[in-house]
Design a protein around this motif. Sequence first.
Motif, PDB file in Angstrom:
ATOM      1  N   LYS A 119     -61.988 -25.343 -68.915  1.00  0.00           N
ATOM      2  CA  LYS A 119     -61.411 -26.427 -68.095  1.00  0.00           C
ATOM      3  C   LYS A 119     -61.016 -25.895 -66.731  1.00  0.00           C
ATOM      4  CE  LYS A 119     -59.962 -29.881 -71.353  1.00  0.00           C
ATOM      5  NZ  LYS A 119     -59.890 -29.223 -72.688  1.00  0.00           N
ATOM      6  N   GLU A 120     -61.834 -26.190 -65.757  1.00  0.00           N
ATOM      7  CA  GLU A 120     -61.596 -25.748 -64.389  1.00  0.00           C
ATOM      8  C   GLU A 120     -60.188 -26.163 -63.921  1.00  0.00           C
ATOM      9  OE1 GLU A 120     -63.176 -24.027 -62.061  1.00  0.00           O
ATOM     10  OE2 GLU A 120     -61.790 -24.573 -60.448  1.00  0.00           O
ATOM     11  N   GLU A 121     -59.813 -27.384 -64.303  1.00  0.00           N
ATOM     12  CA  GLU A 121     -58.533 -27.923 -63.859  1.00  0.00           C
ATOM     13  C   GLU A 121     -57.367 -27.025 -64.291  1.00  0.00           C
ATOM     14  OE1 GLU A 121     -58.080 -31.914 -65.330  1.00  0.00           O
ATOM     15  OE2 GLU A 121     -56.069 -31.995 -64.453  1.00  0.00           O
ATOM     16  N   SER A 122     -57.481 -26.480 -65.512  1.00  0.00           N
ATOM     17  CA  SER A 122     -56.371 -25.668 -66.007  1.00  0.00           C
ATOM     18  C   SER A 122     -56.245 -24.380 -65.201  1.00  0.00           C
ATOM     19  CB  SER A 122     -56.554 -25.352 -67.496  1.00  0.00           C
ATOM     20  OG  SER A 122     -57.643 -24.466 -67.693  1.00  0.00           O
ATOM     21  N   GLY A 153     -48.520 -22.713 -68.460  1.00  0.00           N
ATOM     22  CA  GLY A 153     -49.911 -23.171 -68.326  1.00  0.00           C
ATOM     23  C   GLY A 153     -50.059 -24.615 -68.773  1.00  0.00           C
ATOM     24  N   ASP A 154     -51.214 -25.158 -68.448  1.00  0.00           N
ATOM     25  CA  ASP A 154     -51.502 -26.562 -68.742  1.00  0.00           C
ATOM     26  C   ASP A 154     -51.367 -26.875 -70.227  1.00  0.00           C
ATOM     27  OD1 ASP A 154     -51.951 -28.664 -67.147  1.00  0.00           O
ATOM     28  OD2 ASP A 154     -54.025 -28.144 -66.627  1.00  0.00           O
ATOM     29  N   THR A 155     -51.225 -28.157 -70.523  1.00  0.00           N
ATOM     30  CA  THR A 155     -51.156 -28.558 -71.921  1.00  0.00           C
ATOM     31  C   THR A 155     -52.520 -28.341 -72.586  1.00  0.00           C
ATOM     32  OG1 THR A 155     -50.600 -30.377 -73.403  1.00  0.00           O
ATOM     33  CG2 THR A 155     -51.652 -30.990 -71.332  1.00  0.00           C
ATOM     34  N   GLU A 158     -66.285 -23.182 -67.817  1.00  0.00           N
ATOM     35  CA  GLU A 158     -66.263 -23.765 -66.468  1.00  0.00           C
ATOM     36  C   GLU A 158     -65.703 -22.783 -65.449  1.00  0.00           C
ATOM     37  OE1 GLU A 158     -64.230 -27.518 -66.257  1.00  0.00           O
ATOM     38  OE2 GLU A 158     -65.635 -28.523 -67.610  1.00  0.00           O
ATOM     39  N   VAL A 159     -64.989 -21.770 -65.941  1.00  0.00           N
ATOM     40  CA  VAL A 159     -64.412 -20.777 -65.024  1.00  0.00           C
ATOM     41  C   VAL A 159     -65.071 -19.441 -65.315  1.00  0.00           C
ATOM     42  CG1 VAL A 159     -62.291 -19.656 -64.245  1.00  0.00           C
ATOM     43  CG2 VAL A 159     -62.207 -22.001 -65.150  1.00  0.00           C
TER      44      VAL A 159
END
Lengths: 214, 578
Positions: free
Chosen positions: A89-92, A12-14, A127-128
């Motif tokens: 964080k949508e990006e993650s 997963g993302d940082t 955000e999610v």
Amino acid sequence: MALRELKVCLLGDTGVGKSSIVWRFVEDSFDPNINPTIGASFMTKTVQYQNELHKFLIWDTAGQERFRALAPMYYRGSAAAIIVYDITKEESFQTLKNWVKELRQHGPPNIVVAIAGNKCDLSDAREVTEKDAKDYADSIHAIFVETSAKNAININEVFIEISQRIPAVDSGRRGREGFQTAPAAVGDPPHLLLMTTPRVSPETTRRPSNIQPE
Amino acid sequence: MDPFDSTETLGYDKSEKGAENIATRLPWARFSSWLECVCVVTFDLELGQAIELVYPHDVKLTEKEKTSICYLSFPDSYSGCLGDTQFSFRVRQSVGQKGSWFREEDAYNRDAPGTLQREQAHYYGYVYFRQVKDGSVKRGYFQKSLVLVSRLPYVNLFQSLLKLIAPEYFEKLEPCLEAVCNEIDQWPAPAPGQTLNLPVMGVVMQVRIPSKHDKPGGSPLKQTQKENLLPAPLVLSTVHELDLFKCFQSVLIHIQMLWELMLLGEPLVVMAPSPTVSSETVLALVSSISPLRYCCDHRPYFTIHDSEFKEYTSKTQAPPNVILGVTNPFFIKTFQHWPHVLRLGEPKMSGDLPKQVKVKKLAKLKSLDTKPGVYTAYKTFLHKDKALIKRLLKGIQRKRPSEVQSAILRRHLLELTQSFIIPLERYLASLMPLQKSVTPWKTPPQIRPFSQEEFMATLDHAGPQLTSVLKGDWIGLYRRFFRSPNFDGWYRLRQREMTQKLECLHLEVICEADLLEWIKDKSEVEIVDLVLKLREKLMKARRQQLPLKDDVLEKLERYIQTVIGSLPEDLQAVLRRH
């Protein structure tokens, strides 16, 4: 009691809280100022699952982009992958989808995938939505939970669900598709039914249908 | 118990134990108990061989050390090494360079076998060299080495580690190295007698660190069959042992001679077709006299760029007591004056058997195309064990696995060394003062000095003939051994151990003595003197980590406090302050 070693990797993302989830699971502690992981950290924890001991060999990988190419070494031979995103964080969550793709293409064929939406204690900054994530998880037959390493929410559950989905040693007795043919609840050891950690919403407490809620 | 005790917990219940605080640990503390650093050496068109990367970044290597590492990390003439090549070297640490933070008394060296001690003044380099065609590079070849620099002689562990990490590194570059070093920094420190799990790059290596209390020749680690369905750990059978049979396959019939040359620390050059053969042969030779420690310098791979090149090849002095592994044919001239040269060819089979090299006269060592052979005038003291050779050769015909052949060979060498060393150990034990002569109120009696003649006199009734069937001039072999650095090293080590043993006995009798009774009729001066002496003993015992029974030191500490308490208050204050 039979001991099984299960290699599990976290992807997963940082900054989504992979190491915090592992620390909560293994040491039951939380450090808000944890350093970014370099490469990977390795920890183990042994738990009882039915009449077996499951020793989780946990490879907590670095989320930073420069370590991206190293991931195959850690998911190679893994029985399960926990892909973590940050609900704020949508990006993650997008990154998570890329991990799922990569695992489907290059990961072990029968790898159990668990999706953890971490930081569910920060629902103000969400955000999610839980539904979107859950729908996505269902579409890929993955385990799904929202977790909070900080407040110790649903951390053990992730690993319990992984235990349930790992194909049994005696394949004649139990099916290979962990989810559909998970063992009957009556046979479950009490600790599975007596989990006391609070849960965020009823949605995340949903277990495979043939396991009775406490 | 899992050695990852700090990160191992059982069960879903909340663990009481707090988290081990990784942040408070010194950075690289665990890493440095295994490795000094990891280097990447590359070929630079302008500079030649150069270090491209060192990890950790702040590691302190002198320029001289860096140069040595650069040269020793590439095969001497690398035309013949296409693909991947693994080998090892050993370099002297620069003078004035800070010593390792591990003292001679460190716990590892105290419990590790003599042959596996952490080096004090040398580094080992474990190399993985890759040379492949690459059109994008000016020279047309990609040439790079990944080098692990360590004070530990764990050739098998580190070469196995390289096999795992080097191919990944060449593909994924620096982040990969960063990851590996950080993972090694999470390894438990090497602890003699323990089986350790060493996680690296998604794999868990499992290996047992030998202890000096192991039974020599005992089988190292029986694999318990457990239900390990998913990732079976990568189990290494040994940290340091090599495939002896493979290393010695072309010199099997000379094994007796080679063992004697090693035992006596004779100057020996191994000329090999590749750095792999050279380094493995030298390390195998050094290990052939285990459990005796080979105390001379040894260089598994030595080149003209070595900083000791001049010193070791000087013709004005007798050749030094070292063993050097070389690959450059140029060395044939350089070492013409050396008493023993083992020239190895590419391993060849003659029929079913690996071709055995012949003993040849040194005078024949001239041209660059000199044939394989043992070039020496040396005559063995003991007769060779023909039964052993027959057994091994038969094993080849029967296609016995190399590991089994190696085990036979290792057992033979071990028994030979034991037969040689047991009479010495027995005699040395007789030099210890009797236990009853150690009393609390006197400094312990001296250990008697070693007398060669006295020892020789014991051989009639307690010599090697008790345990070995080998005939020959054992006495001559002992006499020669007494002049070798290996005897010196062995004797010093034993003497230190005996002195410490005596010190332990002394501390133990002091603890059992009635100190308060004794000081009753003593003057203050005598009592203060006693306190100071006891304190000194205590400090020394702690510093040397003497193998004492658990409570001896605490007991002594309490005694000292009680004795101080018996003194007048002003004196008490003075003594407590210091």
